[in-house]
Write a protein that holds these residues in place. Sequence first.
Motif, mmCIF file in Angstrom:
data_model
loop_
_atom_site.group_PDB
_atom_site.id
_atom_site.type_symbol
_atom_site.label_atom_id
_atom_site.label_comp_id
_atom_site.label_asym_id
_atom_site.label_seq_id
_atom_site.Cartn_x
_atom_site.Cartn_y
_atom_site.Cartn_z
ATOM 1 N N ASP A 204 0.846 -1.199 0.000
ATOM 2 C CA ASP A 204 0.000 0.000 0.000
ATOM 3 C C ASP A 204 0.881 1.249 0.000
ATOM 4 O O ASP A 204 1.525 1.572 1.005
ATOM 5 C CB ASP A 204 -0.869 -0.090 1.269
ATOM 6 C CG ASP A 204 -1.873 1.023 1.431
ATOM 7 O OD1 ASP A 204 -1.509 2.180 1.195
ATOM 8 O OD2 ASP A 204 -3.008 0.728 1.846
ATOM 9 N N ILE A 205 0.920 1.961 -1.153
ATOM 10 C CA ILE A 205 1.765 3.169 -1.227
ATOM 11 C C ILE A 205 0.949 4.457 -1.181
ATOM 12 O O ILE A 205 1.481 5.541 -1.417
ATOM 13 C CB ILE A 205 2.716 3.149 -2.458
ATOM 14 C CG1 ILE A 205 1.945 3.116 -3.783
ATOM 15 C CG2 ILE A 205 3.686 1.970 -2.371
ATOM 16 C CD1 ILE A 205 2.841 3.365 -5.017
ATOM 17 N N ASP A 206 -0.334 4.336 -0.847
ATOM 18 C CA ASP A 206 -1.149 5.524 -0.538
ATOM 19 C C ASP A 206 -0.476 6.232 0.651
ATOM 20 O O ASP A 206 0.126 5.591 1.508
ATOM 21 C CB ASP A 206 -2.553 5.031 -0.134
ATOM 22 C CG ASP A 206 -3.588 6.127 0.042
ATOM 23 O OD1 ASP A 206 -4.489 6.211 -0.804
ATOM 24 O OD2 ASP A 206 -3.500 6.876 1.049
ATOM 25 N N HIS B 217 -1.789 7.434 3.159
ATOM 26 C CA HIS B 217 -2.446 7.059 4.418
ATOM 27 C C HIS B 217 -2.196 5.586 4.740
ATOM 28 O O HIS B 217 -1.962 4.775 3.833
ATOM 29 C CB HIS B 217 -3.954 7.325 4.317
ATOM 30 C CG HIS B 217 -4.310 8.760 4.089
ATOM 31 N ND1 HIS B 217 -4.565 9.268 2.831
ATOM 32 C CD2 HIS B 217 -4.424 9.799 4.962
ATOM 33 C CE1 HIS B 217 -4.832 10.576 2.936
ATOM 34 N NE2 HIS B 217 -4.745 10.924 4.216
ATOM 35 N N HIS B 218 -2.290 5.259 6.018
ATOM 36 C CA HIS B 218 -2.108 3.862 6.425
ATOM 37 C C HIS B 218 -3.270 2.989 5.943
ATOM 38 O O HIS B 218 -4.432 3.400 6.012
ATOM 39 C CB HIS B 218 -2.011 3.780 7.961
ATOM 40 C CG HIS B 218 -1.855 2.381 8.455
ATOM 41 N ND1 HIS B 218 -2.815 1.734 9.199
ATOM 42 C CD2 HIS B 218 -0.856 1.499 8.266
ATOM 43 C CE1 HIS B 218 -2.393 0.501 9.460
ATOM 44 N NE2 HIS B 218 -1.217 0.332 8.907
ATOM 45 N N GLY B 219 -2.969 1.787 5.486
ATOM 46 C CA GLY B 219 -3.998 0.867 4.993
ATOM 47 C C GLY B 219 -4.660 0.104 6.137
ATOM 48 O O GLY B 219 -4.637 -1.127 6.180
ATOM 49 N N SER C 180 2.344 -1.413 4.560
ATOM 50 C CA SER C 180 1.909 -0.054 4.227
ATOM 51 C C SER C 180 3.048 0.935 4.444
ATOM 52 O O SER C 180 3.712 0.911 5.480
ATOM 53 C CB SER C 180 0.702 0.369 5.080
ATOM 54 O OG SER C 180 0.340 1.725 4.782
ATOM 55 N N PHE C 181 3.252 1.763 3.444
ATOM 56 C CA PHE C 181 4.137 2.924 3.535
ATOM 57 C C PHE C 181 3.206 4.123 3.698
ATOM 58 O O PHE C 181 2.237 4.255 2.949
ATOM 59 C CB PHE C 181 4.954 3.076 2.248
ATOM 60 C CG PHE C 181 5.921 1.942 2.021
ATOM 61 C CD1 PHE C 181 7.269 2.086 2.304
ATOM 62 C CD2 PHE C 181 5.478 0.717 1.524
ATOM 63 C CE1 PHE C 181 8.159 1.040 2.100
ATOM 64 C CE2 PHE C 181 6.355 -0.342 1.321
ATOM 65 C CZ PHE C 181 7.705 -0.175 1.612
ATOM 66 N N HIS C 182 3.447 4.980 4.664
ATOM 67 C CA HIS C 182 2.501 6.079 4.889
ATOM 68 C C HIS C 182 3.114 7.210 5.690
ATOM 69 O O HIS C 182 4.119 7.040 6.379
ATOM 70 C CB HIS C 182 1.272 5.544 5.639
ATOM 71 C CG HIS C 182 1.648 4.657 6.784
ATOM 72 N ND1 HIS C 182 1.754 3.291 6.641
ATOM 73 C CD2 HIS C 182 1.995 4.941 8.048
ATOM 74 C CE1 HIS C 182 2.140 2.774 7.782
ATOM 75 N NE2 HIS C 182 2.308 3.747 8.662
HETATM 76 CA CA CA Z 1 -0.114 3.457 2.709
#
Ligand code: CA
Length: 391
Positions: free
Chosen positions: A186-188, A190-192, A209-211
């Motif tokens: 998840d590179i959004d 925000h946290h997934g 997740s990257f956030h």
């Molecule tokens: Ca993310």
Amino acid sequence: SQSCPDGAKRRVCYYYDRCIAGVDYGEDHVMVPRRVDMAHALIRSYGLLGDMTRLRTRPATDAEISGFHGARYVGLLRDLTPEGFGAGGEVARRARGCNVGAVSTYGRSVDNPPVAGLWDYCQRYAGGSLAAARALASGEADVAINWSGGMHHACRDKASGFCYVNDIVLAIEELLGHFRRVLYVDIDVHHGDGVETAFVRSNRVMTVSFHQCTEGFFPEQRGLIEHVGEGTGRLRAVNVPMKKGMDDDGYRRLFEPIMTRVVAVFQPEAIVMQCGADSLSGDRLGHQNLSIAGHARCVSFMRSFSTPLLLLGGGGYTINHVAACWCYETAVAIGKNIADDIPPHCYDGLYRSQGYKLFYPADKNMKNDNTDTYVTRTRSEVLQNLSELEA
Ligand code: CA
Ligand code: TV7
Ligand code: ZN
């Protein structure tokens, strides 16, 4: 090598439903479903549609959506209309606790309004992610794309962060019917959280997740490095928190070594990637400083593992940037180079602020709070956790 963009062709299938473009969260809302229509128009104008199979599918059924969401919440989403939501309305009472249209005392702006046509919208974007998952499971496609999906915050019994139905959880569940282990990345910005929570005790799904993780940034208190999963899922939730101003270089120094180790220790049979474009420079909500090339490099990197890959959308609030990004990532999925000049098409005027170029520049003057020391320490803490999984 694995870190180089891989020009090899893949069979790509692509879901797009123009009914989604017309959905309106409210005139001042930051979530604009039309950005997916803009991405589609750009993809078409670059001639990429001929390089993919178009996925035509039915909207997800109540039963399919109930595979994750609770019956009472599904019933509410189905019955929800802006009119029925009026003061004292029966639906408003039923919506209590579901985080939909909870009118704030500060003003009328809410994250999850009772959007007109909400259930149809949810059924369509979820149907797209399910069809994409099925295309990978059957071996019809190597990469499947649904830019209208990626709604990573939705919970079993409530909406959160503009997300009502969690199409990602549904797609992963579908993949688990055919593959032993599924990796979620998840590179959004925000946290997934919705996806992490759904699989926090699973040893067949690893979530990464990257956030942005800064004070007051949504969702608060989620995605800390020490949140590693629970019980049988321990060490199979990975969190990479970042400060403001992250650039391509720092992101790559985290993403590539971490994902290399994740793939080595977990050995996924399928990969689901949420490509939220709010981690790009100049986003209205995010405060990161990635270029489109830096964002897309993550997609290219995951593609290089030659494992069935599901690409989903997510956040992204500066809509010309979002459309440019997802168009380029579609080209990356296919393995085709495309020109920087945006071809003439129905939305071309909206790219004026980026000089009618696909690759608008990152912000040279933005302060990067992710120091070399911070990046190095974060990487080594995450790799340390992963080495425990190996043992
Ligand atoms: Ca993310
Ligand atoms: C995946 N940030 C979703 C990201 C969801 C972020 C939030 C807004 C926002 C909402 C608006 C609006 C906004 C300028 C920004 C604590 C609150 C503060 C509601 C106004 N403008 C994804 C969700 C996040 C709605 N929510 O990961 C209507 O910003 O921080 C919060 C919660 C309470 C509710 N208020 C915001 O990218 C798709 N919302 C303007 C109009
Ligand atoms: Zn986001």
